[in-house]
Design an enzyme around this catalytic site. Structure first.
Site, PDB file in Angstrom:
ATOM      1  N   PRO A 164       0.791  -1.235   0.000  1.00  0.00           N
ATOM      2  CA  PRO A 164       0.000   0.000   0.000  1.00  0.00           C
ATOM      3  C   PRO A 164       0.819   1.278   0.000  1.00  0.00           C
ATOM      4  O   PRO A 164       0.296   2.332  -0.384  1.00  0.00           O
ATOM      5  CB  PRO A 164      -0.845  -0.121   1.275  1.00  0.00           C
ATOM      6  CG  PRO A 164      -0.133  -1.105   2.129  1.00  0.00           C
ATOM      7  CD  PRO A 164       0.529  -2.065   1.193  1.00  0.00           C
ATOM      8  N   GLY A 213       7.311 -11.493   0.767  1.00  0.00           N
ATOM      9  CA  GLY A 213       7.007 -10.731   1.973  1.00  0.00           C
ATOM     10  C   GLY A 213       7.516 -11.431   3.216  1.00  0.00           C
ATOM     11  O   GLY A 213       8.448 -12.236   3.165  1.00  0.00           O
ATOM     12  N   GLU A 235       8.346 -16.240  -1.497  1.00  0.00           N
ATOM     13  CA  GLU A 235       9.711 -15.766  -1.276  1.00  0.00           C
ATOM     14  C   GLU A 235       9.652 -14.886  -0.042  1.00  0.00           C
ATOM     15  O   GLU A 235       9.126 -13.774  -0.082  1.00  0.00           O
ATOM     16  CB  GLU A 235      10.213 -15.007  -2.503  1.00  0.00           C
ATOM     17  CG  GLU A 235      11.732 -14.826  -2.515  1.00  0.00           C
ATOM     18  CD  GLU A 235      12.180 -13.521  -1.904  1.00  0.00           C
ATOM     19  OE1 GLU A 235      12.605 -13.549  -0.711  1.00  0.00           O
ATOM     20  OE2 GLU A 235      12.094 -12.491  -2.568  1.00  0.00           O
ATOM     21  N   CYS A 269      15.874  -8.799   1.282  1.00  0.00           N
ATOM     22  CA  CYS A 269      15.720 -10.153   1.836  1.00  0.00           C
ATOM     23  C   CYS A 269      17.029 -10.924   1.736  1.00  0.00           C
ATOM     24  O   CYS A 269      17.513 -11.490   2.716  1.00  0.00           O
ATOM     25  CB  CYS A 269      14.609 -10.905   1.107  1.00  0.00           C
ATOM     26  SG  CYS A 269      12.970 -10.195   1.311  1.00  0.00           S
TER      27      CYS A 269
END
Length: 463
Positions: A164, A213, A235, A269
């Protein structure tokens, strides 16, 4: 100031100023239904579009991305704080991704022979249908396209639910895709609440789901996809080990570790989060690493020389600071940083924690921000044990001049990728994904193309 969505809107906040720069009302159920209808209708046409035409459209998209690079990069910087030079690099990487799949993607869909005598059986790769993608904010364009492009070349359509706080980036990307010539329904954007995501997952028009996420988000989306009997690719997080052995080129290792840990202000990540250094070089490595980190330019993310910009969300900076405080209370040493920046910008100073052990917070948890943890290993075997002592398994790095030993260690590492004498990165030529709580399924290379394909056996004249 920390809010990025409400019950009715997606909200974009400039992390450099704290000011709201976008407010996007969630779509109604009717609008969501219409988007899914367009994706389903678009699939019936797109799957039959010749591969040559699909490739041409990807090349056109690469051109559109380069044309729009100034405004796309600026929007990335305004919405999530990525330094502008890195944001420009993200757009160029996306353009190269499109070009690579335009050239190599069609061959990945060729029918494969089998061991059946006389060549009577083959494997055909058929697209599944509309793919729902729930994507994060840290690489607002790259994360979307590294999943979308392989799926699109395979003949699937794509339904994007983006984070968002980066909806401005989302709509600019959609504009570029439309201008490249993709028909309605091939790439759809939905802006919905979590309940809307659940509705989309359950909808029979959605064939499969992909998410990048957090572990918590992955568990929720994975459970919903499983309940609907739909394939998903997840992932998730990572706490990647960066192993440096006694015989490593320390200058190269330090340079790679700094980039690997602090690019995108540490919000990656697959990043060098746990620096596991063999005890013979830990003192020298630490000294050089701290000094190199001290030289990083912190400042206005729109300035070309800035390397560390604000973190994307104010709540995530608070969480990171709590993790640093907890690690220090557990006995770690603060070697650099460890503080929030002054002023309205959501900056966290580049931080180095020394004397970290396997019982401390920064070792056991993922730190998603500009914080590095230095851990001492007795020897290579101990380094391997420390590296694998994690609930995550995304990527790992090994620095050593002994390539045979590095290959042996790579055999034992519980990660989806291993990078020897180089920091981890995603590249369309090789597959990307993790194991353990870093998720499952693969993106990029031919694996990414085939993840959302029906591998269909075609057996001719079986008598």
């Amino acid at each position: 100031m920390t809010q990025v969505s409400s019950h009715t809107h997606a909200i974009s906040i400039n992390p450099a100023t704290g000011e709201q720069i976008g407010n996007y009302p969630f779509q109604s159920p009717a609008a969501l239904d219409a988007a899914l209808a367009r994706a389903a209708s678009g699939f019936s046409v797109w799957r039959r579009t010749p591969l040559q035409k699909r490739s041409q459209l990807l090349t056109a998209l690469a051109n559109a991305l380069r044309e729009d690079a100034p405004k796309l990069a600026r929007m990335i910087t305004l919405e999530m704080g990525k330094p502008i030079t890195q944001a420009r690099g993200e757009i160029e990487k996306c353009a190269q991704l499109c070009e690579w799949y335009a050239e190599h993607g069609p061959a990945m869909l060729n029918a494969e022979p089998t061991l059946v005598e006389g060549g009577k059986a083959r494997i055909e790769y058929r697209p599944l249908g509309p793919i729902l993608a729930v994507m994060p904010w840290n690489f607002p364009i790259w994360q979307v396209l590294r999943g979308a492009v392989p799926a699109l070349i395979a003949g699937n359509t794509y339904v994007l639910k983006h984070a968002p706080n980066v909806m401005g980036c989302t709509y600019l990307l959609r504009d570029a895709i439309q201008r490249a010539g993709f028909a309605d329904g091939v790439f759809e954007v939905i802006n919905v609440s979590p309940e809307g995501v659940s509705t989309a997952i359950a909808d029979p028009r959605i064939a499969a789901v992909t998410l990048t996420g957090s572990v918590r988000a992955g568990m929720a989306i994975g459970a919903q996809a499983g309940a609907a009997l739909k394939k998903c690719v997840l992932e998730l997080g990572g706490s990647d080990p960066f192993i440096v052995l006694n015989d490593a080129d320390l200058d190269d290792a330090v340079k790679a570790a700094v980039i690997g840990r602090y690019q995108n202000s540490g919000q990656v990540c697959a990043a060098a989060k746990r620096l596991i250094i063999e005890q013979g070089v830990v003192e020298e490595f630490t000294r050089k690493f701290v000094e190199a980190t001290r030289q990083l330019v912190i400042g206005d993310p729109l300035a070309a020389e800035t390397y560390i910009g604000p973190m994307a969300r104010f709540d995530l900076r608070e969480e990171l600071d709590q993790q640093v405080r907890a690690t220090l209370e557990e006995g770690a040493t603060l070697l650099l940083g460890g503080h929030k920046g002054d002023g309205p910008a959501n900056v966290y100073e580049p931080t180095v924690l020394g004397d970290v052990t396997d019982q401390m917070t920064s070792f056991k948890q993922e730190l998603f921000g500009p914080v590095a943890s230095i851990i001492t290993a007795r020897d290579a075997d101990h380094a391997l044990a420390l590296a694998n002592d994690s609930e995550f398994g995304l990527t790992a790095t090994i620095y050593t001049r002994n390539l045979e030993r590095a290959k042996h260690l790579a055999d034992e590492l519980e990660t989806g990728g291993v990078f020897i004498n180089g920091y981890s990165a995603s590249d369309p030529r090789v597959t990307f994904g993790g194991v353990k709580k870093s998720g499952f399924g693969r993106e990029l290379s031919h694996f990414g193309v085939r993840e959302f394909c029906n591998a269909q056996t075609v057996w001719l004249d079986r008598r």
